[in-house]
Motif scaffolding. Structure first.
Motif, mmCIF file in Angstrom:
data_model
loop_
_atom_site.group_PDB
_atom_site.id
_atom_site.type_symbol
_atom_site.label_atom_id
_atom_site.label_comp_id
_atom_site.label_asym_id
_atom_site.label_seq_id
_atom_site.Cartn_x
_atom_site.Cartn_y
_atom_site.Cartn_z
ATOM 1 N N ALA A 204 0.737 -1.206 -0.162
ATOM 2 C CA ALA A 204 0.051 0.082 0.019
ATOM 3 C C ALA A 204 0.962 1.305 -0.127
ATOM 4 N N GLY A 205 2.010 1.371 0.519
ATOM 5 C CA GLY A 205 3.022 2.150 0.682
ATOM 6 C C GLY A 205 3.986 2.293 -0.121
ATOM 7 N N GLY A 206 3.977 1.258 -1.364
ATOM 8 C CA GLY A 206 5.048 1.042 -1.992
ATOM 9 C C GLY A 206 5.365 1.734 -3.361
ATOM 10 N N GLY A 207 4.421 2.799 -3.585
ATOM 11 C CA GLY A 207 4.753 3.927 -4.446
ATOM 12 C C GLY A 207 3.811 5.187 -4.353
ATOM 13 N N GLU A 208 3.815 6.319 -5.279
ATOM 14 C CA GLU A 208 3.174 7.233 -4.998
ATOM 15 C C GLU A 208 1.690 7.093 -4.833
ATOM 16 N N LEU A 209 1.067 7.766 -3.895
ATOM 17 C CA LEU A 209 -0.245 7.715 -3.415
ATOM 18 C C LEU A 209 -1.034 9.096 -3.887
ATOM 19 N N VAL A 210 -2.081 9.061 -4.725
ATOM 20 C CA VAL A 210 -2.486 10.126 -5.102
ATOM 21 C C VAL A 210 -3.997 10.241 -4.365
ATOM 22 N N VAL A 211 -4.268 11.377 -3.918
ATOM 23 C CA VAL A 211 -5.457 11.539 -3.110
ATOM 24 C C VAL A 211 -6.543 11.749 -4.217
ATOM 25 N N ALA A 212 -7.286 10.580 -4.206
ATOM 26 C CA ALA A 212 -8.635 10.343 -5.177
ATOM 27 C C ALA A 212 -9.984 11.110 -4.641
ATOM 28 N N ASP A 213 -10.063 11.062 -3.201
ATOM 29 C CA ASP A 213 -11.030 11.786 -2.561
ATOM 30 C C ASP A 213 -10.742 12.138 -1.137
ATOM 31 N N GLY A 214 -11.022 13.360 -0.819
ATOM 32 C CA GLY A 214 -10.574 13.756 0.717
ATOM 33 C C GLY A 214 -9.259 14.717 0.501
ATOM 34 N N ASN A 215 -9.365 15.740 -0.438
ATOM 35 C CA ASN A 215 -8.185 16.715 -0.298
ATOM 36 C C ASN A 215 -8.463 17.637 0.990
ATOM 37 N N HIS A 216 -9.623 17.856 1.254
ATOM 38 C CA HIS A 216 -9.892 18.743 2.282
ATOM 39 C C HIS A 216 -9.636 18.106 3.724
ATOM 40 N N ARG A 217 -9.799 16.795 3.771
ATOM 41 C CA ARG A 217 -9.497 16.301 4.911
ATOM 42 C C ARG A 217 -8.106 15.846 4.865
ATOM 43 N N SER A 218 -7.217 15.796 4.046
ATOM 44 C CA SER A 218 -5.734 15.598 4.305
ATOM 45 C C SER A 218 -5.103 16.865 4.674
ATOM 46 N N LEU A 219 -5.783 17.904 3.774
ATOM 47 C CA LEU A 219 -5.118 19.291 4.337
ATOM 48 C C LEU A 219 -5.531 19.393 5.782
ATOM 49 N N ALA A 220 -6.538 19.114 6.348
ATOM 50 C CA ALA A 220 -7.107 19.386 7.672
ATOM 51 C C ALA A 220 -6.077 18.605 8.543
ATOM 52 N N ALA A 221 -5.369 17.455 8.338
ATOM 53 C CA ALA A 221 -4.675 16.591 8.942
ATOM 54 C C ALA A 221 -3.122 17.341 9.178
ATOM 55 N N GLN A 222 -2.757 18.127 8.038
ATOM 56 C CA GLN A 222 -1.812 19.003 7.964
ATOM 57 C C GLN A 222 -2.039 20.104 8.893
ATOM 58 N N THR A 223 -3.005 20.763 8.855
ATOM 59 C CA THR A 223 -3.280 21.978 9.443
ATOM 60 C C THR A 223 -3.439 21.667 10.955
#
Length: 399
Positions: A204-223
């Motif tokens: 699952a972590g063996g290559g580049e992972l593209v956000v297909a759904d959840g851009n807001h949720r991933s940025l919220a994790a950073q913020t």
């Protein structure tokens, strides 16, 4: 060392809590109706201000209600705890190929938004910051994540797909199942520590992972300063991209002036006789105005593929230049592929909106190419199906 990890403390549904994600709706009243019909739906926690008993409150004012609902769901047995698990995920429906995924935690510091920023997780769209702030506030109030970010494994997707299919086939009866609004069955299996868990997290972590759904949720994790975020890692063979259309409730000019401005900008416009549908291919968008339909070819600018995607042209030329609307304007509703063209045109014909913009879906090739180049897709341009269901697996955050 993989960037995908087990969930330290998970809460697994025992049934009845599954829900569409908070951002899959064109009408807030639909959220209220779903919660009213099923009070155990995770939507009552994700969108607390839309629950029937909380209507009239702002999102922030309703956060204590969300905390109470989650505590009650854990206390009444709607969720059961598990430690150090990943969760196998299969979505199935008659006549469709099975879709597979893995619920797990992903390192937030791996998120990359530009070519010179290192990281295996590629976030690909501009976002609406107000939505990000709501997701941050919800995570802080709850101490849990209920809605996963859908990540597309682009490097070892075929291997991951085969491994997940084999793992679910060998896993026996699922821990829980849930049926979504389209009739698809969502099934989950817990997988504890051991060689198979290690194999799947490595794939699952063996290559580049593209956000297909959840851009807001991933940025919220950073913020919000979260070290890891809840994800479903899926495979290219498991997903398709559907149309993502626009509905404008109120025009800033007359319909005739809108068409005249488009022509002046270099657009080619021809009437549509009969129903206005989503275009069969990119290059032309379809408009529905009161009593009228048009096929519109918007003029390209230069050679840049990203700037000339239909969604980018609609945002820049039609919404901004012709109508003077910012992408976040409340008069614009972004309507995903779960809603047919007839629903959008029906809103115009009923007078609840003044313009429907129907846009052909982005191709997977264009989506992957834009992301691997670390460029950003236009806002709300990819509606992936099937979508990961919220409320099936909940990740408790470390305090």
């Amino acid at each position: 060392m993989t960037v995908v990890h087990p969930i330290t403390r998970a809460w697994i549904t025992t049934g009845g809590t599954g829900a569409q994600n908070y951002d899959e709706f064109a009408d807030d009243a639909e959220i209220t109706a779903i919660i009213e019909e099923n009070p155990h739906s995770a939507l009552g926690i994700e969108m607390p201000h839309r629950a029937p008993e909380s209507l009239g409150k702002s999102f922030l004012d309703a956060l204590p209600d969300a905390v109470t609902r989650l505590a009650e769901a854990k206390a009444d047995g709607s969720y059961t705890p598990a430690e150090q698990v990943v969760v196998l995920y299969r979505i199935s429906a008659p006549g469709e190929e099975n879709a597979y995924g893995l619920f797990a935690m992903v390192d937030t510091d791996q998120i990359s938004t530009r070519a010179d920023e290192p990281g295996l997780v590629i976030r690909n769209e501009d976002v609406f910051i107000a939505k990000v702030r709501e997701r941050v506030a919800l995570a802080e109030a709850l101490g849990h994540l209920l809605s996963p970010v859908l990540l597309l494994q682009t490097g070892r997707g075929d291997e991951l797909h085969a491994a997940l299919a084999a793992a679910t086939d060998a896993a026996g009866a699922p821990a829980a199942t849930d049926t979504d609004q389209a009739g698809r069955t969502h099934a989950i299996w817990l997988l504890g520590p051991g060689p198979r868990q290690d194999e799947l997290t490595a794939l699952a972590g063996g290559g580049e992972l593209v956000v297909a759904d959840g851009n807001h949720r991933s940025l919220a994790a950073q913020t919000g300063g979260l070290p890891r975020f809840l994800s479903v890692i899926t495979t290219p063979a498991s997903v398709a991209i559907q149309p993502y259309n626009r509905l404008v409730s109120e025009l800033t000019t007359t319909a005739d002036d809108l068409l005249a401005r488009l022509r002046a900008a270099g657009a080619e416009i021809s009437p549509i006789d009969g129903p206005v549908e989503v275009p069969a291919a990119g290059g032309t968008v379809h408009l529905r105005l009161a009593g009228r339909g048009y096929a519109v070819t918007l003029p390209h600018v230069g050679e840049n593929r990203l700037e000339n995607l239909d969604h980018a042209l609609v945002e820049r030329l039609l919404l901004r230049d012709v109508l003077g609307l910012d992408p976040g304007d409340k008069r614009i509703t972004y309507v995903g592929g779960d809603y047919p063209a007839s629903w959008l045109t029906g809103e115009v014909d009923a007078g609840r909106a003044e313009l429907a913009v129907l846009v052909a879906p982005v191709t997977v090739d264009d989506f992957v190419a834009v992301n691997l180049a670390r460029e950003k897709m236009p806002r709300k341009s990819t509606w992936f199906t099937p979508k990961a269901r919220g409320g099936l697996v909940v990740a408790e955050l470390s305090r």
